[in-house]
Design a protein around this motif. Structure first.
Motif, PDB file in Angstrom:
ATOM      1  N   ASN A  30       0.892  -1.161   0.000  1.00 45.34           N
ATOM      2  CA  ASN A  30       0.000   0.000   0.000  1.00 45.34           C
ATOM      3  C   ASN A  30       0.928   1.207   0.000  1.00 45.34           C
ATOM      4  O   ASN A  30       1.588   1.488   1.004  1.00 45.34           O
ATOM      5  CB  ASN A  30      -0.905  -0.011   1.246  1.00 45.34           C
ATOM      6  CG  ASN A  30      -1.771   1.239   1.342  1.00 45.34           C
ATOM      7  OD1 ASN A  30      -1.393   2.302   0.849  1.00 45.34           O
ATOM      8  ND2 ASN A  30      -2.920   1.117   1.979  1.00 45.34           N
ATOM      9  N   LEU A  32       0.398   4.430  -0.213  1.00 47.88           N
ATOM     10  CA  LEU A  32      -0.179   5.667   0.336  1.00 47.88           C
ATOM     11  C   LEU A  32      -0.536   6.623  -0.807  1.00 47.88           C
ATOM     12  O   LEU A  32       0.348   7.180  -1.469  1.00 47.88           O
ATOM     13  CB  LEU A  32       0.786   6.359   1.324  1.00 47.88           C
ATOM     14  CG  LEU A  32       0.370   7.744   1.840  1.00 47.88           C
ATOM     15  CD1 LEU A  32      -0.956   7.701   2.595  1.00 47.88           C
ATOM     16  CD2 LEU A  32       1.452   8.334   2.728  1.00 47.88           C
ATOM     17  N   ASP A  41      -4.765  12.070   5.898  1.00 49.52           N
ATOM     18  CA  ASP A  41      -4.209  11.231   6.952  1.00 49.52           C
ATOM     19  C   ASP A  41      -3.785  11.937   8.233  1.00 49.52           C
ATOM     20  O   ASP A  41      -3.849  11.360   9.301  1.00 49.52           O
ATOM     21  CB  ASP A  41      -3.035  10.410   6.397  1.00 49.52           C
ATOM     22  CG  ASP A  41      -3.505   9.114   5.776  1.00 49.52           C
ATOM     23  OD1 ASP A  41      -3.875   8.227   6.544  1.00 49.52           O
ATOM     24  OD2 ASP A  41      -3.528   9.007   4.529  1.00 49.52           O
ATOM     25  N   GLU A  76      -3.851   2.000  -3.097  1.00 47.22           N
ATOM     26  CA  GLU A  76      -3.825   3.463  -2.972  1.00 47.22           C
ATOM     27  C   GLU A  76      -3.006   4.103  -4.088  1.00 47.22           C
ATOM     28  O   GLU A  76      -2.262   5.062  -3.867  1.00 47.22           O
ATOM     29  CB  GLU A  76      -3.338   3.903  -1.583  1.00 47.22           C
ATOM     30  CG  GLU A  76      -4.313   3.545  -0.475  1.00 47.22           C
ATOM     31  CD  GLU A  76      -4.082   4.314   0.818  1.00 47.22           C
ATOM     32  OE1 GLU A  76      -3.533   5.430   0.780  1.00 47.22           O
ATOM     33  OE2 GLU A  76      -4.483   3.787   1.870  1.00 47.22           O
ATOM     34  N   ASP A 301       3.093   4.788   4.815  1.00 45.53           N
ATOM     35  CA  ASP A 301       2.870   4.348   6.198  1.00 45.53           C
ATOM     36  C   ASP A 301       2.797   2.822   6.282  1.00 45.53           C
ATOM     37  O   ASP A 301       2.852   2.252   7.357  1.00 45.53           O
ATOM     38  CB  ASP A 301       1.596   4.982   6.771  1.00 45.53           C
ATOM     39  CG  ASP A 301       0.369   4.738   5.919  1.00 45.53           C
ATOM     40  OD1 ASP A 301       0.491   4.625   4.670  1.00 45.53           O
ATOM     41  OD2 ASP A 301      -0.733   4.639   6.478  1.00 45.53           O
TER      42      ASP A 301
HETATM   43 CA    CA Z   1      -4.007   4.721   3.791  1.00 44.86          CA
END
Ligand code: CA
Ligand code: NDP
Length: 315
Positions: A30, A32, A41, A76, A301
């Motif tokens: 993922n 971000l 976020d 994402e 993240d």
């Molecule tokens: Ca996210």
């Protein structure tokens, strides 16, 4: 002048034989979404400068190129058409993208379009047989979550593998929803492998399911995958001493609302047909640093998951 990348090593799994195999490297990440990272976020310990698209774009591509996976599953992705598709196509990857029907990126000013799941594969290693984009349902109702399911044939061995990339619904209170979405994905995959096997249930098509499940291992959706009749196992368990526990974290971040350090990302594989040869270890707390992720040295993240697989001999 750039900060060092997280130094990670592969842990090789001893199978007690020396059969030379050319493993299939799979990466799950993922990355971000740019719009979510800067607009939603609220990563309070990460400087805005570290979140600039030019910096993050380079770091994401460097991370992918550091490991050169044959199969790459991303979530994402809100820069597919302008960045990942063209850059990775130049490096020999073919790909499919499925945007979320109502991406939260679209609510962010200056967004670059919807985010979604993308699946890339190395064209020199695999031939495309089929790819479908699936909108996941929960109790028969279409949801905002999707999956890309691509069927490939390995050019050297002639063997097929069906790969899925997905991103389930986030947030607490939605555990039942993730479970329903997971069941729907498993149902689609069951049908697909049945079709590929020409209705012959003895023909076992190897499966890889990569995703940000937004679910810790104690959740129902995890149990559904672990106990599915498809015979799945989670590859990162191989990192643990006992071989049965998931890593302590696959994401580690500090938002205005607090710190989150948990395991949400998985690479599932069919244990009858595939074996795990190597797993990329997780960086430790000190490497990640006191401000956690993302940071100047790591662009998301979520940490990437990278494994080497090989086909098991047919019975
Ligand atoms: Ca996210
Ligand atoms: P999710 O709850 O699945 O979350 C979407 C994204 O937000 C994920 O990528 C997730 O990242 C991230 N996220 C999760 N928790 C947080 C947090 N605490 N802070 C910031 N980001 C977080 O969303 P849905 O896909 O269900 O979509 C919800 C949004 O989509 C709505 O807010 C709305 O904007 C839009 N929408 C609009 C509709 C319409 O009719 N116009 C219909 C449906 C949705 P991660 O997975 O890494 O945790």
């Amino acid at each position: 002048d750039r900060p060092p990348h997280l130094q990670r090593n592969f842990v090789y799994i001893d199978h007690g034989d020396d059969v030379a195999s050319v493993p299939i490297r799979v990466m799950q990440w993922n990355i971000l979404a740019q719009a979510l990272g800067v607009g939603v976020d609220n990563f309070v310990r990460c400087p805005l400068e570290a979140l600039s698209w030019s910096r993050r774009r380079s770091l994401i591509l460097e991370e992918i190129l550091a490991y050169r996976p044959h199969i790459l599953c991303l979530q994402e992705v809100d820069h597919y058409y302008d960045s990942f598709q063209p850059v990775l196509a130049n490096l020999g990857y073919s790909s499919h993208f499925c945007p979320k029907p109502w991406s939260p990126c679209l609510d962010v000013e200056g967004n670059s379009g919807p985010d979604g799941c993308a699946l890339f594969f190395d064209e020199s290693r695999f031939e495309l047989l089929d790819s479908v984009n699936i909108r996941l349902s929960a109790m028969m109702i279409p949801t905002n979550q999707v999956a890309v399911v691509t069927t490939l044939r390995c050019r050297s061995s002639g063997r097929c593998v069906c790969v899925a990339a997905t991103h389930l619904k986030a947030r607490s209170g939605w555990e039942w929803f993730r479970s329903a979405q997971g069941s729907d994905l498993l149902w689609h995959l069951q049908n697909l492998v049945q079709e590929l096997g020409g209705g012959n249930s003895n023909v076992k098509v190897p499966l890889l399911i990569c995703g940000d499940f937004n679910a810790v291992p104690s959740e129902e959706v995890y149990r559904r995958f672990a106990t599915s009749p498809l015979g799945l196992d989670s590859a990162y368990k191989k990192l643990s001493q006992d071989g049965v526990s998931e890593p302590e974290y696959t994401t580690w971040k500090i938002r205005g609302t607090g710190e989150c350090c948990c395991t949400l990302d998985y690479i599932w594989y069919t244990k009858d047909t595939l074996r795990v040869d190597a797993v990329l270890d997780m960086p430790d707390e000190q490497q990640i640093g006191p401000n956690r992720l993302p940071s100047y040295s790591y662009p998301s993240d979520h940490l990437s998951l990278v494994c080497d697989f090989s086909f098991r001999e047919k019975e």
